[in-house]
Design an enzyme around this catalytic site. Structure first.
Site, PDB file in Angstrom:
ATOM      1  N   PHE A  33      47.303  52.632  54.000  1.00 16.92           N
ATOM      2  CA  PHE A  33      46.697  51.936  52.859  1.00 16.92           C
ATOM      3  C   PHE A  33      46.522  52.920  51.712  1.00 16.92           C
ATOM      4  O   PHE A  33      45.812  52.708  50.798  1.00 16.92           O
ATOM      5  CB  PHE A  33      45.359  51.305  53.240  1.00 16.92           C
ATOM      6  N   TYR A  81      41.086  67.190  52.494  1.00 14.75           N
ATOM      7  CA  TYR A  81      39.910  66.340  52.682  1.00 14.75           C
ATOM      8  C   TYR A  81      38.848  66.898  53.624  1.00 14.75           C
ATOM      9  O   TYR A  81      37.745  66.358  53.698  1.00 14.75           O
ATOM     10  CB  TYR A  81      40.359  64.950  53.144  1.00 14.75           C
TER      11      TYR A  81
END
Length: 417
Positions: free
Chosen positions: A417, A131
Site C-alpha cells: 500500500f 524507519y
C-alpha cells in the site's frame, strides 16, 4: 538527522488542498523515479487516497514532501481487527535533503495517529534503514518462489479431486473473490480489511507492467456449487529450440481449506506450455511448500514486508491475545514518542489482556521497535534477545513472553500500500 522545520520557515507542513493533489502526487512519483503512471493507475490510487490524512511539505507553491495514511483495520493475534494507520506515499524531493523534512512529517503523522485514538501505525518500507529511527520494525515476512514445475510435483490431500476449476473474467468474479478474501482476513495476523475502492487496484492491468506476459487471467475453484478459492495470474510465453518454456506469474490467490488450496496450486503447476511458476509475496508457512516434491527447486527467498509501530503501548498490547499466559513488566524506551516510555505490566492469555503503567520492577527491557517486531507473533522476543536487542531482567521472563507473543500461523501482508 536534519534540522527541525521550525527553523526553516520557508517550508510549511499541511494537508494538500483538493486542487493541489495532482502536484502532490507528481512529487511522489518523481521521488520514486519519475516514471509516469497510466491514467487508470493514477485515477485508482487517487480514488483510495484519504486527503484529510495526507501531509504535504510545501516550499512556496512547490510540494517537496509527501506522506499519507490509510484508515486500516489490521488483524492481530486472536482475530481482532485493530485500527491502524497505513502509512503511505512518503517522499522528500532530492533538492530538499537534510533539512528535517522527513523527520517533521513523521513527527506530525504519529501525533495525528495518536490524536485519532489508533494504537498502531504500519508501513511497507522502500528502504528499511529509514524507519527504524521512527520506531518501526519488520513484523511480517513473505516468501518469493521461482518453481521449476517441470521437475517439482505436488502430493495433494484427500478431497482435492472434488474441487472443479473454471476460467472467469477477473472483473466478472471480483465480488466473489473479495468475499473469499474477507473470509480469510480474521484468520491470519497482518492481513488488512480492504477499504472501498481497493478492489479496483487489484484489477489494474497496464500493458507496461506485464513484462511480456498476458493480460490478467483468473480461475475460480468450486465445490458443490460454492466458490472455495481463486487465483489471478498471468502467463508469459517463451520458446527455445527444445520447445516451450513459458512462465506462470501468480498475482493473488485465496482458498478456504486444504483441498481447495491444493486444487488451485495443482492447476498453476500444470498450465500447458509452461515450466516455471513465479509466486511473490506468499505466506512463509503456506501449505503448498509441504506438498512439493523438491523444495530446493522452488527457489524460495525471504523478504521483509509489514513494519509495525506501537503508537499507544497499553492499547496495542491489550488489543491482541496471547497463546500462553503471560504476566510481565516491560521497560520500554521510545525516544520519538516519549509518552510510551516507562514500565508497563502486561497480563494476558488466549481470552484477553490488560496492559497498564506500573511502578514495579521490570522483567524485560526493550525499545518500541522490538515490541513492534514481535507484536504480530512472527518475530520471537527470544531471537531479538539473541541479537542483543531485548534484555532479560528476571529469570524466565523471556521464555514466558516469547511463548505468549507467538502465534499458530505466521503473520502475512498480502499486498502493498
Amino acid at each position: 538527522m536534519g534540522t527541525d522545520l521550525a527553523q526553516d520557515r520557508a517550508i510549511e507542513l499541511r494537508a494538500p488542498r483538493r486542487d493541489e493533489l495532482d502536484g502532490w502526487y507528481d512529487g511522489l512519483l518523481r521521488a520514486f523515479g519519475g516514471i509516469p503512471e497510466s491514467v487508470e493507475e493514477r485515477t485508482a490510487w487517487l480514488a483510495v487516497l484519504e486527503p484529510e490524512r495526507a501531509i504535504g511539505a510545501f516550499d512556496g507553491d512547490a510540494c517537496i514532501g509527501t506522506a499519507g495514511a490509510f484508515s486500516f483495520r489490521l488483524t492481530v493475534p486472536g482475530g481482532a481487527a485493530v485500527r491502524a494507520a497505513g502509512i503511505t506515499a512518503v517522499s522528500v524531493a532530492a533538492t530538499h535533503r537534510r533539512r528535517g523534512v522527513l523527520t517533521s512529517m513523521m513527527r506530525r503523522q504519529l501525533d495525528d495517529v495518536r490524536s485519532w485514538g489508533w494504537p498502531l501505525a504500519v508501513l511497507t518500507a522502500s528502504e528499511p534503514v529509514i524507519y527504524g529511527r521512527f520506531g518501526y520494525d519488520a513484523a511480517t515476512y513473505h516468501v518469493n518462489a521461482e518453481i521449476d514445475t517441470a521437475r517439482v510435483r505436488l502430493t495433494v490431500p484427500p478431497g482435492t479431486d472434488d474441487v472443479q476449476l473454471r476460467y472467469a473474467a477477473p472483473a466478472d468474479v471480483l465480488d466473489a473473490c473479495e468475499e473469499l478474501y474477507a473470509r480469510a482476513v480474521p484468520s491470519r495476523p497482518g492481513m488488512v480489511a480492504r477499504l472501498p475502492g481497493w478492489e479496483r487496484l487489484l484489477l489494474l492491468d497496464p500493458e507496461s507492467a506485464r513484462d511480456g506476459a498476458s493480460p490478467l487471467q483468473c480461475v475460480m475453484a468450486e465445490r458443490d456449487g460454492e466458490f472455495v478459492g481463486f487465483a489471478r495470474f498471468r502467463v508469459k510465453p517463451e520458446w527455445e529450440a527444445a520447445g516451450p518454456k513459458g512462465t506462470v506469474v501468480l498475482e493473488d490467490m485465496e482458498a478456504v481449506d486444504p483441498a481447495a488450496h491444493a486444487a488451485v496450486w495443482r492447476f498453476l503447476f500444470g498450465i500447458d506450455l509452461t515450466s516455471t511458476l513465479t509466486a511473490r509475496r506468499r505466506p512463509v508457512d503456506e501449505p503448498w511448500q509441504y506438498m512439493a516434491s523438491d523444495v530446493r527447486r522452488c527457489r524460495l527467498t525471504l523478504r521483509d514486508s509489514l513494519y509495525v509501530r506501537l503508537v499507544d503501548v497499553g492499547a496495542a498490547l491489550e488489543a491482541r491475545t496471547y497463546q500462553a499466559p503471560v504476566d510481565v513488566v516491560f521497560e520500554v524506551e521510545d525516544a520519538f514518542c516519549p509518552w510510551n516510555s516507562g514500565h508497563w505490566r502486561l497480563s494476558g492469555d488466549a481470552k484477553g489482556a490488560v496492559c497498564s503503567r506500573t511502578g514495579d520492577a521490570a522483567d524485560l527491557a526493550l525499545s518500541i521497535r522490538e515490541l513492534g517486531a514481535a507484536y504480530l507473533g512472527g518475530v520471537s522476543l527470544a531471537s531479538l534477545s539473541g541479537a542483543g536487542r531485548v534484555r532479560e531482567l528476571r529469570g524466565g521472563a523471556l521464555g514466558e513472553a516469547s511463548l505468549g507473543f507467538g502465534g499458530v500461523v505466521a503473520p502475512w501482508l498480502p499486498h502493498g500500500f
